[in-house]
Scaffold this active site. Structure first.
Site: not given
Length: 377
Positions: A195, A253, A338
């Site tokens: 991320s 995602d 995600h």
């Protein structure tokens, strides 16, 4: 390896008094007489005037108690905080899964610094393996986007997101110090993150080469669910400096679609399509990915199909994760994808803010993913 001991309780800091020795929270690492790591503890400031001890593990209660006391003494005005909380013990179990014993991995340093005025942390750790002659940098940056469009110059390499650059500057000293150690000057460097931690990895890697700390062939990058870090100019420079770089993306995602790229208006979506359009391969105004994407369109279990995205536009292959139309105004779209990579669930800051107990340690998981990638490719 013995079971890790982990506190599962809450302490009311108002009943405890510690001297004010520092203006920041920190990490302490415990070693035994053979210089083996037997525990470490980080205490950081989180929301609602609380402190959080994580990551925190020790091989016996005595080590845990000493670590907790030592770190607590460093926190200024410890008594002003409402509560000291501990993440769920599963955060710290099975640390040996991250590396095999033959790799002789040694923790060089951990770091956690405030990235913004809210107190969101930039964190990570650096480990070294003499057996493999490599250093691995794993980074984490919790939510806190202040600007999306790339607008900050990054050492002449192109424009990048202002917030990502700020996080990079606050953590760079730890990377620089580790890589400047003459003892490890010939070691390769592996950089990883999930991320927003992937964004920090995307900035650290090219700077390592730019600053002459390593040559291009010595730096390798694999990130997971990484957002767009900079513009097209930065992408092109990054690709030249870091030829070994992979962005792993899971299905739809949402984060890899942020910040949005400038769409190619010369493209006409075919009849019956969802209207998705490719990124403009010449515009320098919006975000633009770097590195080769590895896209898992479905599951990420071992043996699941994936695509190596070498199509056009370069680094923004329209046949991979960019193909499905993504509604950037839908905050629920792609969130599950995600948070789940290779069967590892990474609940992010909003889970912690809601008091959830199953919060995972992203820096540990990022290292676990690094191993997983070699099992899947």
């Amino acid at each position: 390896m013995p079971e890790y001991w982990h506190l599962e309780t809450e302490i009311q800091p108002g009943k405890m008094r510690f001297p004010e020795l520092s203006d920041s929270y920190t990490t302490e690492v415990a070693f035994d007489s053979a210089h083996k790591i037997v525990g470490y503890c980080t205490i950081r400031v989180v929301n609602l005037n609380r402190l959080c001890a994580a990551p925190f593990y020790a091989e016996n209660p005595e080590v845990a108690a000493r670590l907790l006391a030592d770190v607590s003494r460093i926190i200024p005005n410890f008594e002003k905080y409402e509560k000291l909380i501990f993440w769920y013990p599963s955060v710290n179990k099975n640390m040996e899964r991250t590396f095999s014993p033959s790799e002789t991995q040694t923790l060089l340093t951990t770091f956690s610094v405030r990235c913004d005025f809210i107190g969101n942390p930039c964190a990570g750790y650096i480990v070294v393996s003499d057996a493999l002659q490599q250093i691995t940098v794993s980074q984490l940056l919790l939510e806190g986007w202040t600007t999306l469009k790339p607008s900050a110059d990054f050492y002449g390499m192109g424009l990048v997101n202002t917030y990502f650059r700020s996080g990079h500057e606050k953590t760079w000293q730890y990377v620089q110090e580790a890589l400047s150690n003459p003892q490890y000057q010939n070691y390769d460097v592996y950089v990883t993150g999930h991320s927003l931690g992937g964004a920090l990895a995307g900035l650290a890697a090219p700077r390592i080469v730019h600053d002459g700390l390593r040559q291009s062939h010595q730096v390798k990058v694999i990130t997971f669910g990484e957002p767009r870090v900079g513009n097209l100019d930065f992408s092109r420079t990054y690709d030249q400096l870091i030829p070994y770089s992979f962005r792993v993306t899971h299905a739809i995602d949402i984060v890899p679609h942020l910040p949005a790229c400038v769409k190619d208006l010369s493209y006409t979506p075919p009849a019956g399509s969802d209207g998705s359009m490719p990124c403009d391969p010449v515009s320098t105004n919006g975000g633009y990915h770097h590195g080769l994407e590895i896209w898992y369109p479905g599951n990420m279990t071992q043996g699941s199909p994936y695509m190596i995205c070498t199509g056009l536009p370069r680094d923004e292959d329209f046949s991979c994760s960019n193909a499905p139309k993504v509604d950037l105004d839908d905050t629920t779209m792609g969130v599950w994808d995600h948070r789940n990579y290779f069967g590892v669930e990474t609940l992010e800051l909003q889970k912690m803010l809601s008091g959830g107990k199953e919060l995972q340690n992203d820096t540990h998981i990022a290292m676990f993913w690094w191993k997983m990638i070699f099992e899947h490719f």
